[in-house]
Design a protein around this motif. Structure first.
Motif, PDB file in Angstrom:
ATOM      1  N   TYR A  33      55.820  40.339  40.039  1.00  0.00           N
ATOM      2  CA  TYR A  33      54.883  39.411  40.539  1.00  0.00           C
ATOM      3  C   TYR A  33      55.572  38.397  41.750  1.00  0.00           C
ATOM      4  O   TYR A  33      56.936  38.738  40.486  1.00  0.00           O
ATOM      5  N   VAL A  34      55.028  37.781  42.221  1.00  0.00           N
ATOM      6  CA  VAL A  34      56.167  36.786  42.916  1.00  0.00           C
ATOM      7  C   VAL A  34      55.844  35.862  42.544  1.00  0.00           C
ATOM      8  O   VAL A  34      54.157  35.228  42.955  1.00  0.00           O
ATOM      9  N   LEU A  35      56.712  34.654  41.200  1.00  0.00           N
ATOM     10  CA  LEU A  35      56.769  33.567  41.875  1.00  0.00           C
ATOM     11  C   LEU A  35      56.746  32.351  42.425  1.00  0.00           C
ATOM     12  O   LEU A  35      57.824  32.099  42.814  1.00  0.00           O
ATOM     13  N   ARG A  36      55.809  31.037  42.266  1.00  0.00           N
ATOM     14  CA  ARG A  36      55.600  30.173  42.511  1.00  0.00           C
ATOM     15  C   ARG A  36      55.531  29.240  42.735  1.00  0.00           C
ATOM     16  O   ARG A  36      54.579  28.391  42.144  1.00  0.00           O
ATOM     17  N   GLU A  37      56.812  28.289  41.947  1.00  0.00           N
ATOM     18  CA  GLU A  37      56.543  27.098  41.117  1.00  0.00           C
ATOM     19  C   GLU A  37      56.171  25.844  41.777  1.00  0.00           C
ATOM     20  O   GLU A  37      56.548  25.935  43.065  1.00  0.00           O
ATOM     21  N   VAL A  38      55.168  25.458  41.553  1.00  0.00           N
ATOM     22  CA  VAL A  38      55.141  24.232  42.297  1.00  0.00           C
ATOM     23  C   VAL A  38      54.922  22.731  41.166  1.00  0.00           C
ATOM     24  O   VAL A  38      55.150  22.579  40.148  1.00  0.00           O
ATOM     25  N   LEU A  39      54.900  21.928  42.544  1.00  0.00           N
ATOM     26  CA  LEU A  39      54.819  20.254  41.925  1.00  0.00           C
ATOM     27  C   LEU A  39      53.120  19.660  41.664  1.00  0.00           C
ATOM     28  O   LEU A  39      52.838  19.962  42.252  1.00  0.00           O
ATOM     29  N   ASP A 209      61.234  29.794  51.783  1.00  0.00           N
ATOM     30  CA  ASP A 209      62.001  29.927  50.328  1.00  0.00           C
ATOM     31  C   ASP A 209      62.007  31.661  49.926  1.00  0.00           C
ATOM     32  O   ASP A 209      61.407  31.889  50.258  1.00  0.00           O
ATOM     33  N   ALA A 210      63.288  31.730  50.013  1.00  0.00           N
ATOM     34  CA  ALA A 210      63.152  33.371  49.385  1.00  0.00           C
ATOM     35  C   ALA A 210      62.167  33.265  48.300  1.00  0.00           C
ATOM     36  O   ALA A 210      62.764  33.018  47.048  1.00  0.00           O
ATOM     37  N   ASP A 211      61.794  34.759  48.298  1.00  0.00           N
ATOM     38  CA  ASP A 211      61.075  34.867  46.914  1.00  0.00           C
ATOM     39  C   ASP A 211      61.319  34.832  45.859  1.00  0.00           C
ATOM     40  O   ASP A 211      62.425  35.745  44.985  1.00  0.00           O
ATOM     41  N   THR A 212      60.953  34.466  44.489  1.00  0.00           N
ATOM     42  CA  THR A 212      61.247  35.011  43.635  1.00  0.00           C
ATOM     43  C   THR A 212      60.458  36.067  42.511  1.00  0.00           C
ATOM     44  O   THR A 212      59.175  35.868  42.232  1.00  0.00           O
ATOM     45  N   LEU A 213      61.173  37.028  42.719  1.00  0.00           N
ATOM     46  CA  LEU A 213      60.224  38.259  41.845  1.00  0.00           C
ATOM     47  C   LEU A 213      60.729  38.490  40.573  1.00  0.00           C
ATOM     48  O   LEU A 213      61.189  38.224  39.942  1.00  0.00           O
ATOM     49  N   ILE A 214      59.843  38.393  40.066  1.00  0.00           N
ATOM     50  CA  ILE A 214      59.524  38.062  38.109  1.00  0.00           C
ATOM     51  C   ILE A 214      58.813  39.571  37.850  1.00  0.00           C
ATOM     52  O   ILE A 214      58.007  40.256  38.137  1.00  0.00           O
ATOM     53  N   THR A 215      59.487  40.219  36.991  1.00  0.00           N
ATOM     54  CA  THR A 215      59.701  41.912  36.625  1.00  0.00           C
ATOM     55  C   THR A 215      59.458  41.209  34.507  1.00  0.00           C
ATOM     56  O   THR A 215      60.065  40.509  34.952  1.00  0.00           O
ATOM     57  N   ALA A 216      59.113  41.935  34.222  1.00  0.00           N
ATOM     58  CA  ALA A 216      58.788  42.793  32.169  1.00  0.00           C
ATOM     59  C   ALA A 216      59.654  43.568  31.940  1.00  0.00           C
ATOM     60  O   ALA A 216      59.125  45.031  32.769  1.00  0.00           O
ATOM     61  N   PRO A 217      60.397  43.787  31.110  1.00  0.00           N
ATOM     62  CA  PRO A 217      61.110  44.912  30.630  1.00  0.00           C
ATOM     63  C   PRO A 217      59.687  45.468  29.986  1.00  0.00           C
ATOM     64  O   PRO A 217      58.857  45.442  29.627  1.00  0.00           O
ATOM     65  N   HIS A 218      59.652  47.249  29.491  1.00  0.00           N
ATOM     66  CA  HIS A 218      59.572  47.785  29.568  1.00  0.00           C
ATOM     67  C   HIS A 218      59.205  47.588  26.842  1.00  0.00           C
ATOM     68  O   HIS A 218      58.648  48.139  27.345  1.00  0.00           O
ATOM     69  N   ASN A 219      60.390  47.228  27.065  1.00  0.00           N
ATOM     70  CA  ASN A 219      60.278  47.283  25.354  1.00  0.00           C
ATOM     71  C   ASN A 219      59.461  45.293  25.244  1.00  0.00           C
ATOM     72  O   ASN A 219      60.444  44.690  25.182  1.00  0.00           O
ATOM     73  N   GLN A 220      58.762  45.507  24.012  1.00  0.00           N
ATOM     74  CA  GLN A 220      58.746  43.342  24.297  1.00  0.00           C
ATOM     75  C   GLN A 220      58.003  43.681  22.286  1.00  0.00           C
ATOM     76  O   GLN A 220      57.965  44.490  22.336  1.00  0.00           O
ATOM     77  N   THR A 221      58.575  42.064  22.422  1.00  0.00           N
ATOM     78  CA  THR A 221      57.958  42.001  20.716  1.00  0.00           C
ATOM     79  C   THR A 221      57.172  41.071  20.673  1.00  0.00           C
ATOM     80  O   THR A 221      57.150  40.265  21.806  1.00  0.00           O
TER      81      THR A 221
END
Length: 221
Positions: A33-39, A209-221
């Protein structure tokens, strides 16, 4: 990457427990997803046009759908992919416990942690009231590693960010209480990969602003 990417866009605030649990569900589901951090004191118009509530999280899907309740974001993500089984039964019992967290416990948490925001407020009274919820969690956790068994569920991820806030109000006091099961559970939550991954810091988003792309790894704990 541009703002025309066909990915969901999440408006979030790093320290908000509602946004925190939404980000953790997106992480667990391996949803990019694309993250948009807000105040929160300077909410962007783009977010307010999507949701007049003015609260985070707000998830804007590529088809135009807007999801602006954190539990709904969690369920949307996990319905698409739930590799760790967070949506496993008992759903009704989980929903009841989460509802207590989001209403009664959150009321006392706010009046304890942010006491100066409320008139005629006794923060220690609200700490004692909030502690009763911690006692209930501690009793559950005396028998199993997590709130509903030996594996994490939606309830653990939905509730732990608020318990963390409660503990942060007076860390030494919290870890001096006899609630050792809740302490162990919270410590494990804070050390977990899903939590540490979604707590990275990002600059607040502004239009252009340029988009901040967030991805998750395939292996999680």
């Amino acid at each position: 990457m541009t703002n025309n990417t066909p990915l969901p866009i999440l408006y979030s605030f790093r320290r908000c427990p509602f946004a925190m649990r939404a980000r953790m569900a997106l992480y667990s589901s391996r949803q990019a997803y694309v993250l948009r951090e807000v105040l929160l004191r300077d909410k962007p118009d783009a977010m307010l046009r999507l949701s007049t509530k003015g609260t985070v999280p707000v998830l804007h899907l590529p088809d135009g759908q807007v999801i602006d309740e954190s539990l709904d974001v969690m369920r949307w993500a996990l319905a698409r992919n739930d590799p760790q089984g967070w949506l496993n039964p008992p759903v009704d019992e989980m929903n009841k416990l989460i509802a207590i967290c989001d209403t009664d416990f959150k009321t006392h948490l706010d009046r304890y942690k942010y006491a100066t925001r409320y008139d005629d407020n006794d923060p220690l009274e609200h700490r004692r009231a909030g502690e009763r919820f911690i006692q209930d969690l501690d009793a559950r956790l005396g028998a199993t590693a997590y709130l509903f068994g030996e594996h994490k569920t939606l309830a653990d991820i939905a509730i732990a960010p608020f318990v963390r806030q409660f503990a942060l109000a007076d860390w030494d006091w919290f870890f001096a209480t006899p609630h050792v099961n809740a302490q162990r559970w919270l410590s494990a939550f804070i050390a977990s990969a899903p939590f540490t991954a979604v707590m990275d810091k990002y600059d607040p988003w502004s239009p252009g602003d340029a988009d901040t792309l967030i991805t998750a790894p395939h292996n999680q704990t």
